[in-house]
Design a protein around this motif. Structure first.
Motif, PDB file in Angstrom:
ATOM      1  N   MET A 173       0.837  -1.206   0.000  1.00 37.61           N
ATOM      2  CA  MET A 173       0.000   0.000   0.000  1.00 37.61           C
ATOM      3  C   MET A 173       0.871   1.255   0.000  1.00 37.61           C
ATOM      4  O   MET A 173       0.660   2.192  -0.782  1.00 37.61           O
ATOM      5  CB  MET A 173      -0.885   0.000   1.247  1.00 37.61           C
ATOM      6  CG  MET A 173      -2.013  -0.995   1.233  1.00 37.61           C
ATOM      7  SD  MET A 173      -3.414  -0.368   0.307  1.00 37.61           S
ATOM      8  CE  MET A 173      -3.921   0.959   1.379  1.00 37.61           C
ATOM      9  N   ILE A 174       1.849   1.272   0.894  1.00 39.76           N
ATOM     10  CA  ILE A 174       2.728   2.430   1.031  1.00 39.76           C
ATOM     11  C   ILE A 174       3.577   2.606  -0.227  1.00 39.76           C
ATOM     12  O   ILE A 174       3.757   3.723  -0.723  1.00 39.76           O
ATOM     13  CB  ILE A 174       3.616   2.274   2.277  1.00 39.76           C
ATOM     14  CG1 ILE A 174       2.746   2.217   3.539  1.00 39.76           C
ATOM     15  CG2 ILE A 174       4.628   3.410   2.374  1.00 39.76           C
ATOM     16  CD1 ILE A 174       3.495   1.773   4.793  1.00 39.76           C
ATOM     17  N   LEU A 175       4.061   1.487  -0.766  1.00 33.79           N
ATOM     18  CA  LEU A 175       4.887   1.563  -1.969  1.00 33.79           C
ATOM     19  C   LEU A 175       4.073   2.055  -3.166  1.00 33.79           C
ATOM     20  O   LEU A 175       4.555   2.874  -3.969  1.00 33.79           O
ATOM     21  CB  LEU A 175       5.503   0.197  -2.272  1.00 33.79           C
ATOM     22  CG  LEU A 175       6.514   0.167  -3.413  1.00 33.79           C
ATOM     23  CD1 LEU A 175       7.685   1.108  -3.141  1.00 33.79           C
ATOM     24  CD2 LEU A 175       7.026  -1.251  -3.643  1.00 33.79           C
ATOM     25  N   ASN A 176       2.837   1.579  -3.309  1.00 36.26           N
ATOM     26  CA  ASN A 176       2.004   2.021  -4.424  1.00 36.26           C
ATOM     27  C   ASN A 176       1.661   3.507  -4.323  1.00 36.26           C
ATOM     28  O   ASN A 176       1.571   4.204  -5.336  1.00 36.26           O
ATOM     29  CB  ASN A 176       0.729   1.180  -4.498  1.00 36.26           C
ATOM     30  CG  ASN A 176       0.995  -0.224  -5.007  1.00 36.26           C
ATOM     31  OD1 ASN A 176       2.077  -0.510  -5.514  1.00 36.26           O
ATOM     32  ND2 ASN A 176       0.030  -1.114  -4.859  1.00 36.26           N
ATOM     33  N   LEU A 177       1.477   3.985  -3.112  1.00 36.89           N
ATOM     34  CA  LEU A 177       1.267   5.425  -2.924  1.00 36.89           C
ATOM     35  C   LEU A 177       2.500   6.201  -3.376  1.00 36.89           C
ATOM     36  O   LEU A 177       2.392   7.228  -4.062  1.00 36.89           O
ATOM     37  CB  LEU A 177       0.965   5.710  -1.450  1.00 36.89           C
ATOM     38  CG  LEU A 177       0.816   7.179  -1.046  1.00 36.89           C
ATOM     39  CD1 LEU A 177      -0.282   7.866  -1.859  1.00 36.89           C
ATOM     40  CD2 LEU A 177       0.525   7.286   0.456  1.00 36.89           C
ATOM     41  N   HIS A 178       3.662   5.688  -3.033  1.00 38.16           N
ATOM     42  CA  HIS A 178       4.915   6.334  -3.459  1.00 38.16           C
ATOM     43  C   HIS A 178       5.062   6.309  -4.980  1.00 38.16           C
ATOM     44  O   HIS A 178       5.582   7.262  -5.588  1.00 38.16           O
ATOM     45  CB  HIS A 178       6.108   5.651  -2.795  1.00 38.16           C
ATOM     46  CG  HIS A 178       7.425   6.295  -3.078  1.00 38.16           C
ATOM     47  ND1 HIS A 178       8.313   5.792  -4.000  1.00 38.16           N
ATOM     48  CD2 HIS A 178       7.989   7.420  -2.586  1.00 38.16           C
ATOM     49  CE1 HIS A 178       9.382   6.569  -4.050  1.00 38.16           C
ATOM     50  NE2 HIS A 178       9.221   7.560  -3.205  1.00 38.16           N
ATOM     51  N   ILE A 179       4.622   5.242  -5.616  1.00 37.64           N
ATOM     52  CA  ILE A 179       4.668   5.150  -7.080  1.00 37.64           C
ATOM     53  C   ILE A 179       3.840   6.267  -7.706  1.00 37.64           C
ATOM     54  O   ILE A 179       4.288   6.953  -8.631  1.00 37.64           O
ATOM     55  CB  ILE A 179       4.174   3.760  -7.548  1.00 37.64           C
ATOM     56  CG1 ILE A 179       5.220   2.689  -7.208  1.00 37.64           C
ATOM     57  CG2 ILE A 179       3.887   3.759  -9.057  1.00 37.64           C
ATOM     58  CD1 ILE A 179       4.723   1.268  -7.405  1.00 37.64           C
ATOM     59  N   LEU A 180       2.630   6.459  -7.187  1.00 37.60           N
ATOM     60  CA  LEU A 180       1.778   7.534  -7.715  1.00 37.60           C
ATOM     61  C   LEU A 180       2.391   8.907  -7.468  1.00 37.60           C
ATOM     62  O   LEU A 180       2.357   9.783  -8.335  1.00 37.60           O
ATOM     63  CB  LEU A 180       0.399   7.466  -7.073  1.00 37.60           C
ATOM     64  CG  LEU A 180      -0.599   6.468  -7.669  1.00 37.60           C
ATOM     65  CD1 LEU A 180      -1.872   6.465  -6.837  1.00 37.60           C
ATOM     66  CD2 LEU A 180      -0.909   6.784  -9.121  1.00 37.60           C
ATOM     67  N   GLU A 181       2.942   9.111  -6.301  1.00 35.52           N
ATOM     68  CA  GLU A 181       3.552  10.397  -5.978  1.00 35.52           C
ATOM     69  C   GLU A 181       4.786  10.675  -6.833  1.00 35.52           C
ATOM     70  O   GLU A 181       5.095  11.830  -7.143  1.00 35.52           O
ATOM     71  CB  GLU A 181       3.937  10.433  -4.493  1.00 35.52           C
ATOM     72  CG  GLU A 181       2.736  10.433  -3.560  1.00 35.52           C
ATOM     73  CD  GLU A 181       3.126  10.280  -2.107  1.00 35.52           C
ATOM     74  OE1 GLU A 181       2.378  10.771  -1.235  1.00 35.52           O
ATOM     75  OE2 GLU A 181       4.180   9.667  -1.830  1.00 35.52           O
ATOM     76  N   THR A 182       5.471   9.609  -7.246  1.00 38.60           N
ATOM     77  CA  THR A 182       6.715   9.762  -8.009  1.00 38.60           C
ATOM     78  C   THR A 182       6.471   9.864  -9.506  1.00 38.60           C
ATOM     79  O   THR A 182       7.068  10.703 -10.191  1.00 38.60           O
ATOM     80  CB  THR A 182       7.655   8.575  -7.726  1.00 38.60           C
ATOM     81  OG1 THR A 182       7.880   8.479  -6.312  1.00 38.60           O
ATOM     82  CG2 THR A 182       8.993   8.744  -8.454  1.00 38.60           C
ATOM     83  N   TYR A 183       5.571   9.024 -10.025  1.00 44.47           N
ATOM     84  CA  TYR A 183       5.389   8.918 -11.475  1.00 44.47           C
ATOM     85  C   TYR A 183       4.034   9.439 -11.956  1.00 44.47           C
ATOM     86  O   TYR A 183       3.838   9.589 -13.172  1.00 44.47           O
ATOM     87  CB  TYR A 183       5.557   7.465 -11.914  1.00 44.47           C
ATOM     88  CG  TYR A 183       6.905   6.882 -11.569  1.00 44.47           C
ATOM     89  CD1 TYR A 183       8.043   7.192 -12.315  1.00 44.47           C
ATOM     90  CD2 TYR A 183       7.053   6.022 -10.485  1.00 44.47           C
ATOM     91  CE1 TYR A 183       9.281   6.651 -11.992  1.00 44.47           C
ATOM     92  CE2 TYR A 183       8.287   5.479 -10.155  1.00 44.47           C
ATOM     93  CZ  TYR A 183       9.389   5.809 -10.906  1.00 44.47           C
ATOM     94  OH  TYR A 183      10.618   5.281 -10.580  1.00 44.47           O
ATOM     95  N   GLY A 184       3.102   9.671 -11.048  1.00 45.07           N
ATOM     96  CA  GLY A 184       1.783  10.117 -11.451  1.00 45.07           C
ATOM     97  C   GLY A 184       0.907   8.968 -11.912  1.00 45.07           C
ATOM     98  O   GLY A 184       1.307   7.805 -11.937  1.00 45.07           O
ATOM     99  N   SER A 185      -0.309   9.287 -12.329  1.00 46.80           N
ATOM    100  CA  SER A 185      -1.301   8.269 -12.684  1.00 46.80           C
ATOM    101  C   SER A 185      -0.975   7.531 -13.981  1.00 46.80           C
ATOM    102  O   SER A 185      -1.602   6.524 -14.293  1.00 46.80           O
ATOM    103  CB  SER A 185      -2.688   8.908 -12.801  1.00 46.80           C
ATOM    104  OG  SER A 185      -2.703   9.889 -13.821  1.00 46.80           O
ATOM    105  N   ARG A 186       0.001   8.016 -14.724  1.00 49.17           N
ATOM    106  CA  ARG A 186       0.392   7.341 -15.967  1.00 49.17           C
ATOM    107  C   ARG A 186       1.596   6.418 -15.753  1.00 49.17           C
ATOM    108  O   ARG A 186       2.311   6.078 -16.710  1.00 49.17           O
ATOM    109  CB  ARG A 186       0.705   8.370 -17.057  1.00 49.17           C
ATOM    110  CG  ARG A 186      -0.499   9.203 -17.475  1.00 49.17           C
ATOM    111  CD  ARG A 186      -0.148  10.161 -18.613  1.00 49.17           C
ATOM    112  NE  ARG A 186      -1.269  10.991 -18.981  1.00 49.17           N
ATOM    113  CZ  ARG A 186      -2.214  10.629 -19.849  1.00 49.17           C
ATOM    114  NH1 ARG A 186      -2.153   9.446 -20.432  1.00 49.17           N
ATOM    115  NH2 ARG A 186      -3.223  11.438 -20.117  1.00 49.17           N
TER     116      ARG A 186
END
Length: 436
Positions: A173-186
């Motif tokens: 969960m935490i890692l996926n949130l970081h993915i969105l914060e880093t790379y955005g929804s794309r």
């Protein structure tokens, strides 16, 4: 010479091929023979791996189970679904926090008995005078020797809980949130791979994810890491990574399943992918509807109609609607789907659906049913709690389940600063786009 782990992968691949509809032919006898020998050469192993790709499907296997997003969309029962916003930003904030808290509570509830069968869980609870389950697991003063308990993390037992202890369900969960914060929804699957290699400790990932990480380190592209010699590609690992995608796409399951697919494809195929898409869609819709039947239907609409996972869910719905009894329905699940490994997606998704139907919007009854069903109890409790938390919101969650968490959350992720649960919910809210 090859290791026991290499031989186990081969054995598990044989099981997986059969479940996917292949006729194993003489490979079963050959693998059994290899396992009896003291030494096996890498060449012999390689020869059998290559033969797997030559297997034919059994004529009676009628399921249609693609692994590309385009094909999945063509084989699902309905097209894109979305809802109109009918709550304020404050209500959305409360629902996202509720989903986080519900997930943590359900995960902690199931953590002490992960991997146990329902009968063993019932035996433990009866010895503790706590059956049926209505709180966190109590500690037995003295467990009978014949119960054959594995070591329990006592920090997850009633009276000992001082926050959310580390669990892979929460790490993702935490890692996926970081993915969105880093790379955005794309974000791309390749970027998910980069995040895994950067932040996930190898020995804190399991089954399909561990094989996928090994494939990546050995130079395989992210498009191949989930399929190359990965016999766990239909296990539950992707499904437990689904929740965040639903949180950030409230009322828009189409967006949630798109995110889920990109994530799942790194490590899973077929029903392994569908499990993550199913849960992402259900959670997305849970933000807009308290109707459990409707939430389930939206989830089913996101996966191939003629898949084994869809069939299992339809079975559970039919069995429960006929008798309105969770124990008899659980017995039917165990009879028909008990052949699957306890970490497989299909049998665990069946228990999750049963918990949602029996709970019918009641948080406590839902997460307790999910855990009493056995198998991957921390995962099933977490997902059930996540869905009900999104429906009810943080303010409506029973204090006895939330208060012990105390806002604390642990993680094994490397290089990421983790704050408390409320701050994670606030970060999630910033990434959420209603109906977008």
């Amino acid at each position: 010479m090859v290791s026991k782990e290499d031989l186990q992968l081969l054995t598990d691949e044989l099981t997986q091929r059969f479940e996917e509809g292949h006729d194993p032919g003489r490979l079963s006898d050959r693998i059994t023979s290899l396992r009896k020998r003291k030494e096996v050469s890498s060449g012999e192993l390689e020869e059998i791996w290559l033969e797997f790709d030559q297997l034919r499907h059994r004529s009676q296997f009628q399921y249609v189970e693609p692994s590309t997003l385009e094909e999945i969309r063509r084989t699902r029962p309905m097209g894109p679904i979305s809802a109109k916003a009918h709550f304020s930003s404050d209500q959305l904030r409360d629902k996202i926090l509720g989903a986080w808290l519900g997930r943590c509570a359900g995960c902690m509830l199931g953590k002490p008995v992960e991997g146990w069968r329902s009968r063993k869980i019932e035996e433990y609870l009866r010895l503790a005078n706590s059956y049926p389950l209505d709180n966190y697991f109590p500690k037995l003063a003295e467990a009978p020797k014949d119960l054959k308990m594995r070591p329990i993390d006592e920090r997850a037992l009633l009276g000992n809980i001082r926050g959310m202890v580390r669990d892979d369900d929460i790490d993702y969960m935490i890692l996926n949130l970081h993915i969105l914060e880093t790379y955005g929804s794309r974000f791309k699957t390749s970027e998910v791979a980069e995040e895994w290699l950067t932040h996930l400790p190898y020995f804190q990932v399991y089954t399909a994810e561990r094989v996928a990480m090994r494939n990546l380190v050995n130079g395989l592209r992210p498009s191949k890491s989930g399929s190359f010699r990965n016999p766990y590609r239909e296990w539950i690992g992707a499904q437990i990574r689904a929740d965040l995608w639903g949180y950030v796409a409230p009322g828009n399951p189409e967006a949630a399943v798109k995110y889920a697919f990109r994530d799942a494809y790194l490590s899973h195929r077929k029903n392994g992918i569908y499990g993550e898409m199913l849960v992402a869609a259900m959670i997305s819709w849970a933000f807009t509807s308290s109707d459990i039947g409707e939430v389930l239907e939206v989830g089913l609409s996101s996966i191939p109609a003629n898949s084994r996972l869809a069939k299992a869910i339809s079975d559970v719905k039919s069995w429960y609607e006929t008798r309105q009894d969770w124990k008899s329905t659980l017995q039917r699940i165990e009879e028909k789907y008990g052949r699957y490994h306890w970490i497989h997606v299909i049998n665990n998704a069946a228990i999750l659906v049963l918990s949602l139907l029996h709970g019918n919007g009641d948080f406590e009854r839902t997460i307790c049913t999910a855990v009493m069903g056995g198998l991957d109890t921390d995962c099933n409790g977490a997902t059930a709690g996540s869905i009900l938390g999104a429906i009810l919101g943080a303010k409506a969650l029973p204090p006895k389940w939330v208060r012990p968490l105390g806002e604390v959350i642990e993680t094994s992720l490397s290089g990421l600063h983790v704050e408390n649960i409320s701050k994670l919910a606030k970060r999630t809210l910033k990434q959420a786009h209603f109906g977008a």
